[in-house]
Design an enzyme around this catalytic site. Sequence first.
Site, short mmCIF file in Angstrom:
data_model
loop_
_atom_site.label_atom_id
_atom_site.label_comp_id
_atom_site.label_asym_id
_atom_site.label_seq_id
_atom_site.Cartn_x
_atom_site.Cartn_y
_atom_site.Cartn_z
N VAL A 70 0.79 -1.36 0.18
CA VAL A 70 0.08 0.03 0.01
C VAL A 70 0.91 1.35 -0.24
O VAL A 70 1.75 1.39 0.87
CB VAL A 70 -0.87 -0.06 1.24
CG1 VAL A 70 -1.69 1.22 1.38
CG2 VAL A 70 -2.01 -1.23 1.21
N ALA A 115 4.82 4.19 2.71
CA ALA A 115 4.13 3.01 2.08
C ALA A 115 4.37 1.80 2.86
O ALA A 115 4.91 1.90 4.26
CB ALA A 115 4.90 2.62 0.71
N LYS A 116 3.60 0.73 2.81
CA LYS A 116 3.80 -0.45 3.69
C LYS A 116 3.54 -1.87 2.98
O LYS A 116 2.68 -1.61 1.97
CB LYS A 116 3.06 -0.53 5.11
CG LYS A 116 3.79 -1.36 6.05
CD LYS A 116 5.01 -0.64 6.78
CE LYS A 116 5.35 -1.28 7.96
NZ LYS A 116 6.18 -0.59 8.78
N GLY A 117 4.53 -2.96 3.23
CA GLY A 117 4.03 -4.25 2.46
C GLY A 117 3.73 -5.23 3.60
O GLY A 117 4.31 -5.11 4.42
#
Length: 426
Positions: A70, A115-117
Site C-alpha cells: 500500500v 508505504a507498507k507491504g
Amino acid sequence: MTVKYKEPAPIHGELNPLDSMMERFSVAAEILGLDESMYNALKSPEKSVAVSLPVTMDNGKIEVFEGFRVVHSAKLGPSKGGIRYAPSVNIDEVKALAAWMTWKCAVVGIPYGGAKGGIKCNPREMSQGELERLTRAYTVAMADVFGPEKDIPAPDMGTNPQIMAWIMDEYSKLKGVASPAVVTGKPLVLGGSLGRVEATGRGVMVSARSAMGKLKMNPNKARAAVQGFGNVGSISAKLLELQGVKICAISDVTGAYMNEGGIDIEKAIAYVEQNGGNLEGFTGADTCTNEELLTADVDVLVPAALEDQITSKNADKIKARLIVEGANGPTSANADSILNDKGVMVVPDILANAGGVSVSYFEWVQNRLGYFWTEERVNRRADRIMKQAFETVFAASKKYNVNMRIAAYITAIDKVASTKQIRGIF
Ligand code: GLU
C-alpha cells in the site's frame, strides 16, 4: 469549512489499527482546521496492490500466499516503508501502517512519502529456500510498484537484511541494472549502511532521553520495562542500560521476565543468540506475565512488540510516567485518553521509532552517491534528526495544548497537506 469527523466504530471494544490511526488523524485534522476535501484526500491511500504468490514448498507442493503493498502517499518524495511477514497480515493493517509511514517521515523531515507491504505467512515455520522463493515472487509481482525513485521497501516485523538482499537482487535482475537504492536495510556488503541495524533502537533511546529531560527524570535513577526483545526491543534496552537506566523487565514471544534488581541486557542478548533467537529459559530474571510487565512499577515503559498492547483494559494500571513507543501502534486510541488523564507522557510511534527510517534514508542517499559514511557520522546525523523532531513535536504540544501523539500528527499532517496543496490536486 471544517467538519466534525465521525468516530470510527469500535471493534471488540478496541479499534483496529486503521481505525485507531484514523481516530488520531481526525482529532489532529480538526485542530488544524483541515478542510473536508483535504481530509478525504489524505485519508485514502494513493495505491493498494494485492497479489497472489504461488510458491513451491520444500515438500514439492505449491502454496499460494497473499501479498500486499500500500502506497499511502508519495507527495513528499518516493514512498518508503517496510515489509512485514506475519500470519496476521491483512489489508487494513497494511493501510494503517502505510499511513503511519507518511506521518513518520513527515515528523522527522525526511523527503519521503509512506508505504507498507506485507505477506500473510509464518516465517518462523518456513525454510530459507521457501522464504527466498516467496520473496522473489513478491518482488516480481511488485516490480512496477517498487523503484529507487518510486517506492522503497525495508525490513519490518518478520523480515531481515537477507530478505532485503533477495529483493535487491531480483529487482536488479528484472531491470537489468544494479539497483541497491531500491531497498534499504540491506546487508553491509550489498550497500547497507553502518548503524542501520541499531537505528530504530537508538532512536528510541534518544527520544527517551529527550523526554526524560522534559520530565526531569534522572536516567541513573530510572527503571524501565521493555516489551519485545527483537531488533528494536533488545537494542533499545541495551542502549538505555548504557545511559544508566535499570532494565527491570523484558519479554519476547516465549514469555516475560522480571528482575527488580535489574537485568543484565548484554547477558540476555548473548543468551538469545545461543538459544535459537528467543529468551525461553533465561535465568537472569523470574518469569512474569505480559500484563505484569506492562503494569510493572517502573518509570519508563517501552512497548517494542506488537500493536494494541496498551488498551482500555490495562491503561489505568500502568505505573510508568513515560511510554516510548518502539513498536508501531502499540497503544490503542481508547487507551490514549486514559493515559492522558493519568498524566503519562507518551512519545508516539511516529516519532519514537523513526530512527529506523531515518537511517534508511541515509542508506538510500549513500547508495545514490556511491559513497559510504562512517558509523559515527550516521549516528550523529540520526541523533540530530531525532532530537530536532522531538523538540518540534514538544513545541507543537505546548502550542496546541495537546499530548505528544496529537502534536506529532498535527506536525505531520500540516506538512503533508501543505505539500499536497502546493503541488495541486485534480
Ligand atoms: N519498518 C520500519 C518502520 O516501521 C522501517 C521502515 C524503513 O526503513 O523504510 O519504520
